[in-house]
Write an enzyme that holds these catalytic residues in place. Sequence first.
Site, mmCIF file in Angstrom:
data_model
loop_
_atom_site.group_PDB
_atom_site.id
_atom_site.type_symbol
_atom_site.label_atom_id
_atom_site.label_comp_id
_atom_site.label_asym_id
_atom_site.label_seq_id
_atom_site.Cartn_x
_atom_site.Cartn_y
_atom_site.Cartn_z
ATOM 1 N N ASP A 139 0.858 -1.184 0.000
ATOM 2 C CA ASP A 139 0.000 0.000 0.000
ATOM 3 C C ASP A 139 0.892 1.231 0.000
ATOM 4 O O ASP A 139 1.786 1.354 0.856
ATOM 5 C CB ASP A 139 -0.888 0.025 1.245
ATOM 6 N N ASP A 165 -14.842 -3.801 -1.820
ATOM 7 C CA ASP A 165 -14.469 -3.555 -0.430
ATOM 8 C C ASP A 165 -15.758 -3.259 0.327
ATOM 9 O O ASP A 165 -16.519 -2.376 -0.071
ATOM 10 C CB ASP A 165 -13.513 -2.370 -0.338
#
Length: 240
Positions: free
Chosen positions: A14, A135
């Site tokens: 990330d 998500d």
Amino acid sequence: MNAPTLPLVIPCVDIQSGRAVRLYEGDPDRETVYFESPLDAARHWVSLGAGLVHLVDLDAATGRGENRDVIHVITQELGVPVEVGGGIRDRRAAEELLLAGVDRVVIGTAAVTRPELIAELIAAHGAERVVVSLDARGLEVATHGWAAGSGVNVAELTPRLADAGLETLIFTDVTRDGTLKGLNRELMRQVRRLWVNTLIVGGGVANVDDVRLLHEEGIQGAIVGRAIYEGTLVYPVTLD
């Protein structure tokens, strides 16, 4: 007798403000920096045997900026396939990454707001180069870097995605992402029933027991970050 196929554990890098981080429950203000250089982070996992690395541009996902230059460097120098998600909300953004050498683009928010984009990209580039990431909190899809609830249920989207020709779905449990709380087995089972093609999950993977859970539920793999960075799940993973 052949040994059972081990679920694929895909290291996640990330990227926020040019560094390799992990967020707690997707909150960009609750970050842990693991590597100052995302390229070094990606190289670390490749050195341990990773054959695919998952990159997320957190700044692009949340509208705070972007890390495309860093991603391009990783793509060119890493030597293994990379998939990239975060802020890819139109065809131009997706195709810029594909033309730059990214193997697969990961579409999140746009799969909800512009579902026709998935069919367009698959028609132009093939299903092997397009992944959708849903998500969610429970089964409600979260969008825009997990900041907003969409009011859309995963069960509503999966038939449309299958009709668009999608082969690989990533499902992330936002409430457990970065927490090391372990996978929510019942939620994983629900999503497995809703998606019959390749399913990759994320959110809360903590240790080898979670990898066993994937195997037991017939889930092909997981995106893993904090657990392998902090060593609660030893990478490369074995079930011995």
